[in-house]
Design a protein around this motif. Structure first.
Motif, PDB file in Angstrom:
ATOM      1  N   GLY A  33       1.253   3.893  -3.018  1.00 18.27           N
ATOM      2  CA  GLY A  33       1.018   5.325  -2.800  1.00 18.27           C
ATOM      3  C   GLY A  33       2.225   6.142  -3.238  1.00 18.27           C
ATOM      4  N   ALA A  34       3.405   5.690  -2.830  1.00 18.98           N
ATOM      5  CA  ALA A  34       4.625   6.429  -3.173  1.00 18.98           C
ATOM      6  C   ALA A  34       4.834   6.456  -4.676  1.00 18.98           C
ATOM      7  N   TYR A  76       2.377   8.965  -6.204  1.00 24.06           N
ATOM      8  CA  TYR A  76       2.862  10.322  -5.960  1.00 24.06           C
ATOM      9  C   TYR A  76       4.055  10.638  -6.852  1.00 24.06           C
ATOM     10  N   GLY A  77       4.956   9.648  -6.957  1.00 29.13           N
ATOM     11  CA  GLY A  77       6.160   9.851  -7.759  1.00 29.13           C
ATOM     12  C   GLY A  77       5.825  10.147  -9.206  1.00 29.13           C
ATOM     13  N   ILE A  95       3.042  11.358 -10.406  1.00 20.75           N
ATOM     14  CA  ILE A  95       2.442  12.695 -10.501  1.00 20.75           C
ATOM     15  C   ILE A  95       3.533  13.765 -10.528  1.00 20.75           C
ATOM     16  N   VAL A  96       4.483  13.631  -9.595  1.00 23.59           N
ATOM     17  CA  VAL A  96       5.536  14.644  -9.508  1.00 23.59           C
ATOM     18  C   VAL A  96       6.375  14.685 -10.785  1.00 23.59           C
ATOM     19  N   MET A 119       0.827  -1.202   0.000  1.00 22.80           N
ATOM     20  CA  MET A 119       0.000   0.000   0.000  1.00 22.80           C
ATOM     21  C   MET A 119       0.858   1.246   0.000  1.00 22.80           C
ATOM     22  N   ASN A 120       1.776   1.249   0.936  1.00 20.21           N
ATOM     23  CA  ASN A 120       2.666   2.387   1.034  1.00 20.21           C
ATOM     24  C   ASN A 120       3.475   2.565  -0.235  1.00 20.21           C
ATOM     25  N   CYS A 175       4.476  16.366 -13.516  1.00 23.55           N
ATOM     26  CA  CYS A 175       4.418  17.806 -13.269  1.00 23.55           C
ATOM     27  C   CYS A 175       5.711  18.481 -13.716  1.00 23.55           C
ATOM     28  N   TYR A 176       6.829  17.846 -13.375  1.00 21.76           N
ATOM     29  CA  TYR A 176       8.101  18.493 -13.690  1.00 21.76           C
ATOM     30  C   TYR A 176       8.460  18.393 -15.167  1.00 21.76           C
TER      31      TYR A 176
END
Lengths: 166, 170
Positions: free
Chosen positions: A5-6, A9-10, A12-13, A1-2, A16-17
């Motif tokens: 999630g990471a 998030y990764g 997405i980041v 799960m963790n 974005c960049y």
């Protein structure tokens, strides 16, 4: 799960960049620098919170928490459950099995719900961190409202499922 | 003195550890290990959150934030904030920097409040939680929590109305 999630998030980041560097590489570099410097700035605080959570988790034994939840009669049991939920720290993944254990042990549905809610909603250990970012008023307002909310939601859950303390 | 004021929390934790280490070494090292493991697990997420919020603060125009989360959004914005809050996972406080960035960009306090409130629901965790506590229990808690998150957002806005926005940003 963790890990999942990471990874999310990764991704997405990174996306974005990619967008950021296409749009303005100077701005993107600045954003990365700002992010890293803020990260380093908050790192000691972050480590301390986790270490404090570790202390709480080891030195406030689960058996003690279990003995507090639902202790007393009627509304008092709700309050003790809320307090117990506020002081425990640790990942929610361990909260749910504990909740099931409490129910099995005869805690009322209301008390269990209050306990779980205050565990997730009120952050006792992270209060100093919250203050450092949002200020005192915001922090106390939010935690106060969350505490009340945990109790209200728990009582309503108990009423709906017929598990109110008598 | 200046450093003490800045790092008081770190100092308190360090002193706690040193003292407890002398009294109960095995338990304390257990706590240390647990804390470090949790920290390492959460580190990538935190790094992402910080980088994401610095990206937003550089590239997201305040206009966009205001349009979706600003003063003019009514109940819809607050509800949307609450729904958005349910999707995020990780410990509550790890996202505080992100929320702060959004507030600075002109997000409405009620929206952020609802988002934080709804954070108590971790959508990916729901099936797991239901496995332990049963679907009726979890469904009722989820519905009530979303409802309360919206109320909490509005209440926070009311309670904090007096404090100027600048204070919040400092």
């Amino acid at each position: 799960m963790n890990i999942l999630g990471a990874v999310i998030y990764g991704i997405i980041v990174v996306l974005c960049y990619i967008y950021a560097f296409k749009k303005s590489s100077a701005g993107a570099t600045k954003a990365v620098k700002k992010g890293i410097s803020r990260f380093l700035q908050q790192l000691p605080f972050l480590i301390s919170i986790f270490l404090l959570i570790g202390l709480f988790d080891v030195f406030v034994p689960r058996s003690f928490v279990v003995s507090i939840v639902g202790r007393g009669k009627g509304l008092l049991s709700i309050l003790t459950s809320a307090l117990a939920g506020t002081i425990v720290a640790g990942p929610v993944s361990s909260a749910y099995p504990l909740g099931a254990f409490l129910l099995k042990k005869g805690a009322t549905i209301a008390a269990t719900a209050v306990f779980l809610n205050s565990w997730v909603m009120v952050g006792f250990v992270s209060i100093p961190y919250e203050i450092s970012i949002f200020g005192k008023r915001f922090t106390f307002a939010r935690n106060g409202l969350a505490f009340i909310g945990a109790i209200v939601i728990g009582i309503l859950t108990g009423l709906l499922l017929g598990g109110m303390p008598t | 003195m200046k450093y003490l004021k800045r790092y008081w929390f770190e100092c308190v934790v360090a002193i706690l550890y040193i003292t407890l280490f002398f009294i109960l070494p095995s338990k304390t090292s257990c706590a240390l290990k647990e804390g470090v493991v949790m920290f390492v697990k959460m580190l990538p997420v935190f790094l992402c959150v910080v980088l994401f919020s610095s990206f937003l603060s550089a590239f997201l125009s305040p206009k966009t934030v205001q349009r979706f989360m600003g003063r003019k959004t009514g109940v819809k914005g607050v509800l949307l904030g609450a729904l958005f809050g349910t999707v995020i996972v990780g410990p509550l406080w790890i996202l505080f920097p992100l929320y702060n960035t959004l507030l600075k960009k002109g997000a409405r306090l009620a929206v952020i409040g609802a988002m934080i409130g709804a954070f108590a629901i971790k959508t990916p965790w729901i099936p797991y939680a239901a496995g332990f506590l049963g679907w009726p229990f979890i469904s009722i808690i989820v519905i009530l929590t979303i409802g309360y998150a919206v109320i909490e957002g509005y209440l926070m806005e009311k309670v904090l109305k007096g404090s100027s926005k600048n204070k919040l940003e400092s």
